[in-house]
Enzyme design. Structure first.
Site, PDB file in Angstrom:
ATOM      1  N   LYS A  84       0.852  -1.192   0.000  1.00 58.80           N
ATOM      2  CA  LYS A  84       0.000   0.000   0.000  1.00 58.80           C
ATOM      3  C   LYS A  84       0.888   1.242   0.000  1.00 58.80           C
ATOM      4  O   LYS A  84       1.744   1.404   0.883  1.00 58.80           O
ATOM      5  CB  LYS A  84      -0.891  -0.041   1.246  1.00 58.80           C
ATOM      6  CG  LYS A  84      -2.211   0.655   1.097  1.00 58.80           C
ATOM      7  CD  LYS A  84      -3.066   0.345   2.323  1.00 58.80           C
ATOM      8  CE  LYS A  84      -4.405   1.009   2.251  1.00 58.80           C
ATOM      9  NZ  LYS A  84      -5.130   0.878   3.527  1.00 58.80           N
TER      10      LYS A  84
HETATM   11  O1  G3P Z   1      -7.864   1.577   5.331  1.00 56.35           O
HETATM   12  C1  G3P Z   1      -8.132   2.834   4.814  1.00 56.35           C
HETATM   13  C2  G3P Z   1      -9.505   3.398   5.119  1.00 56.35           C
HETATM   14  O2  G3P Z   1     -10.482   2.427   4.948  1.00 56.35           O
HETATM   15  C3  G3P Z   1      -9.585   4.167   6.403  1.00 56.35           C
HETATM   16  O3  G3P Z   1     -10.905   4.420   6.837  1.00 56.35           O
HETATM   17  O4  G3P Z   1     -12.526   5.130   8.563  1.00 56.35           O
HETATM   18  O5  G3P Z   1     -10.105   5.699   8.848  1.00 56.35           O
HETATM   19  O6  G3P Z   1     -11.476   6.854   7.128  1.00 56.35           O
HETATM   20  P1  G3P Z   1     -11.257   5.590   7.894  1.00 56.35           P
END
Ligand code: G3P
Length: 213
Positions: A84
């Site tokens: 990633k």
């Molecule tokens: O893994 C990346 C993403 O899904 C993060 O989500 O909830 O931290 O905006 P969030």
């Protein structure tokens, strides 16, 4: 549409795997920190043993050279690791180099359709548009998925759209309707996909009536 879990918690990952719904896993530094991991490499290997699906492991460096080095290291941990890489100038260069070396990547922190196009042109395997974080700033997250889908279709780009930053069931419905190839779902949202109050009420009544038979 394929389902990834957005988690670094082994029990959560195992539980969705046992349900038969797990196509892979995404992690990020915040999720890894939440689990209080000491040995990051071993933790990725433990996740990769639970699923045969792709597991995104995020680089922690920001310069091109270091990202490439880190990417090479992560890719050696297991055959289903996807590196990633953040959407930056150095990140795009790293994605191209890793692609040339046969290492698959997931370009993360994507917030505009043009960033997604750049990631695809660099050779990213996946692109991760963050829809919840756009909603958080009163922008329409789902619109981003629709725009990326249209652009990728226009030019037959092979990069997968991996809808990320999912906050609730409606997001999952919206990204499915918009044609995202993958969605990465946090554990509580995964569980809530199964639930509906009318299902619970209906089942309770059926079981009650079954006693009268
Ligand atoms: O893994 C990346 C993403 O899904 C993060 O989500 O909830 O931290 O905006 P969030």
């Amino acid at each position: 549409m394929k389902f990834f879990i957005d988690s670094a918690n082994l029990e959560q990952i195992r539980s969705i795997q046992e349900l038969g719904l797990l196509d892979g896993v995404t992690t990020n530094p915040s999720l890894m920190a939440k689990e209080g991991i000491n040995n990051v490499d071993e933790h990725y290997q433990a996740i990769c043993k639970i699923t045969e699906g792709d597991v995104s492991a995020e680089v922690l460096s920001t310069s091109y050279e270091e990202m490439v080095q880190e990417g090479r290291h992560l890719a050696k941990l297991a055959t289903n690791i996807v590196v990633k890489v953040p959407m930056t100038f150095d990140g795009l260069k790293a994605i191209r180099t890793l692609k040339q070396e046969g290492i698959r990547t997931n370009c993360t922190l994507v917030f505009t359709p043009i960033q997604a196009l750049l990631a695809a042109k660099a050779g990213a395997t996946y692109v991760s548009p963050f829809i919840g974080r756009l909603d958080d700033i009163s922008s329409e997250g789902i619109k981003l998925i629709r725009q990326i889908k249209k652009i990728f279709r226009n030019y037959q780009l092979p990069t997968y759209i991996l809808a990320a930053s999912i906050r609730h069931t409606l997001h999952v419905v919206q990204v499915a309707l918009a044609g995202a190839d993958y969605v990465t779902i946090p554990y509580p949202t995964f569980i809530s996909l199964v639930k509906h109050p009318l299902t619970d009420i209906g089942l309770e009544k059926f079981l009650k009536d079954a006693n009268k038979i």
